[in-house]
Design a protein around this motif. Structure first.
Motif, PDB file in Angstrom:
ATOM      1  N   ARG A  87       0.816  -1.211   0.000  1.00 18.51           N
ATOM      2  CA  ARG A  87       0.000   0.000   0.000  1.00 18.51           C
ATOM      3  C   ARG A  87       0.851   1.264   0.000  1.00 18.51           C
ATOM      4  NH1 ARG A  87      -4.323  -0.606   4.525  1.00 18.51           N
ATOM      5  NH2 ARG A  87      -4.946   1.423   3.757  1.00 18.51           N
ATOM      6  N   ALA A  88       1.985   1.245   0.701  1.00 15.12           N
ATOM      7  CA  ALA A  88       2.864   2.422   0.696  1.00 15.12           C
ATOM      8  C   ALA A  88       3.438   2.662  -0.698  1.00 15.12           C
ATOM      9  CB  ALA A  88       3.989   2.242   1.704  1.00 15.12           C
ATOM     10  N   PHE A  93       1.693   6.031  -7.859  1.00 14.03           N
ATOM     11  CA  PHE A  93       0.537   6.402  -8.661  1.00 14.03           C
ATOM     12  C   PHE A  93       0.122   7.852  -8.410  1.00 14.03           C
ATOM     13  CE2 PHE A  93       0.171   1.822  -8.540  1.00 14.03           C
ATOM     14  CZ  PHE A  93      -0.233   1.516  -9.820  1.00 14.03           C
ATOM     15  N   VAL A  94       0.429   8.363  -7.224  1.00 15.02           N
ATOM     16  CA  VAL A  94      -0.042   9.687  -6.835  1.00 15.02           C
ATOM     17  C   VAL A  94       1.000  10.775  -7.094  1.00 15.02           C
ATOM     18  CG1 VAL A  94      -0.935  11.046  -4.899  1.00 15.02           C
ATOM     19  CG2 VAL A  94      -1.573   8.646  -5.122  1.00 15.02           C
ATOM     20  N   SER A  95       2.277  10.470  -6.909  1.00 11.53           N
ATOM     21  CA  SER A  95       3.295  11.517  -7.045  1.00 11.53           C
ATOM     22  C   SER A  95       3.370  12.137  -8.442  1.00 11.53           C
ATOM     23  CB  SER A  95       4.662  11.008  -6.588  1.00 11.53           C
ATOM     24  OG  SER A  95       5.100   9.947  -7.378  1.00 11.53           O
ATOM     25  N   MET A 122      -4.561   6.788 -13.232  1.00 12.10           N
ATOM     26  CA  MET A 122      -3.680   6.465 -12.114  1.00 12.10           C
ATOM     27  C   MET A 122      -4.430   6.472 -10.786  1.00 12.10           C
ATOM     28  SD  MET A 122      -0.267   8.429 -13.335  1.00 12.10           S
ATOM     29  CE  MET A 122       0.918   7.627 -12.290  1.00 12.10           C
ATOM     30  N   LEU A 123      -5.339   7.423 -10.606  1.00 17.22           N
ATOM     31  CA  LEU A 123      -6.132   7.458  -9.380  1.00 17.22           C
ATOM     32  C   LEU A 123      -7.056   6.252  -9.275  1.00 17.22           C
ATOM     33  CD1 LEU A 123      -7.007  11.244  -9.083  1.00 17.22           C
ATOM     34  CD2 LEU A 123      -5.471   9.911  -7.621  1.00 17.22           C
ATOM     35  N   VAL A 124      -7.659   5.857 -10.385  1.00 14.94           N
ATOM     36  CA  VAL A 124      -8.523   4.668 -10.387  1.00 14.94           C
ATOM     37  C   VAL A 124      -7.701   3.428 -10.053  1.00 14.94           C
ATOM     38  CG1 VAL A 124      -9.903   3.167 -11.878  1.00 14.94           C
ATOM     39  CG2 VAL A 124     -10.275   5.631 -11.918  1.00 14.94           C
ATOM     40  N   ALA A 125      -6.503   3.314 -10.625  1.00 17.84           N
ATOM     41  CA  ALA A 125      -5.642   2.158 -10.342  1.00 17.84           C
ATOM     42  C   ALA A 125      -5.252   2.120  -8.868  1.00 17.84           C
ATOM     43  CB  ALA A 125      -4.400   2.202 -11.224  1.00 17.84           C
ATOM     44  N   ALA A 129      -6.325  -0.777  -6.099  1.00 18.54           N
ATOM     45  CA  ALA A 129      -5.344  -1.505  -5.299  1.00 18.54           C
ATOM     46  C   ALA A 129      -5.618  -1.347  -3.804  1.00 18.54           C
ATOM     47  CB  ALA A 129      -3.936  -1.013  -5.630  1.00 18.54           C
ATOM     48  N   LEU A 130      -6.078  -0.168  -3.406  1.00 19.26           N
ATOM     49  CA  LEU A 130      -6.373   0.064  -1.992  1.00 19.26           C
ATOM     50  C   LEU A 130      -7.641  -0.654  -1.543  1.00 19.26           C
ATOM     51  CD1 LEU A 130      -5.536   3.821  -1.426  1.00 19.26           C
ATOM     52  CD2 LEU A 130      -4.475   1.865  -0.316  1.00 19.26           C
ATOM     53  N   LEU A 131      -8.662  -0.623  -2.374  1.00 18.51           N
ATOM     54  CA  LEU A 131      -9.956  -1.158  -1.964  1.00 18.51           C
ATOM     55  C   LEU A 131     -10.053  -2.669  -2.159  1.00 18.51           C
ATOM     56  CD1 LEU A 131     -12.244   1.678  -3.330  1.00 18.51           C
ATOM     57  CD2 LEU A 131     -11.413   1.353  -1.001  1.00 18.51           C
TER      58      LEU A 131
END
Length: 139
Positions: A87-88, A93-95, A122-125, A129-131
């Motif tokens: 997760r880290a 994907f965010v940077s 990228m936000l959807v990916a 991955a988080l959910l």
């Protein structure tokens, strides 16, 4: 690959060692190694040294040192401790989205539909991955 291995190896250290201290040690060792390599492999002249003493170069180095290394990597180590390696790692994907927004804000870089679409993807990916709804979660 080295970054991934380092993240897995660093995770157990983040518990007993404070993230900021770990950042400083890693940055010092990495910086020293890169300095030695650059002195051995790259030609260094008076012009090279003079280029490093310009206000733009000094400002860039300070920005990268403070925000790009100390702040960002310390946050990453805290996320590594709290969220785990997988997760880290989603920071990747965010940077780029943060960089895209910063470039537009500070330097007036153009953002078109292609960039917006890439950022949304990228936000959807990252959200997927988080959910991960397909996995069972403990109740």
């Amino acid at each position: 690959m080295s970054y991934c291995v380092g993240s897995v190896v660093a995770r157990p250290l983040v518990g007993p060692v404070k993230p900021l201290a770990l950042t400083m040690v890693q940055a010092a060792i990495g910086g020293a190694a890169l300095l030695v390599l650059s002195l051995v492999l790259e030609p260094v002249s008076r012009d090279t040294l003079d280029a490093f003493l310009t206000p733009a170069a000094i400002g860039s180095l300070l920005f990268l040192l403070l925000l790009g290394t100390i702040v960002a990597y310390t946050i990453y180590l805290v996320l590594l401790r709290e969220w785990g390696t997988m997760r880290a790692g989603l920071y990747a994907f965010v940077s780029p989205i943060i960089a895209l927004g910063t470039g537009a804000w500070l330097f007036g870089e153009a953002i078109g539909w292609l960039e917006i679409g890439g950022a949304a993807l990228m936000l959807v990916a990252a959200a997927m991955a988080l959910l991960r709804p397909w996995e069972e979660r403990p109740t």
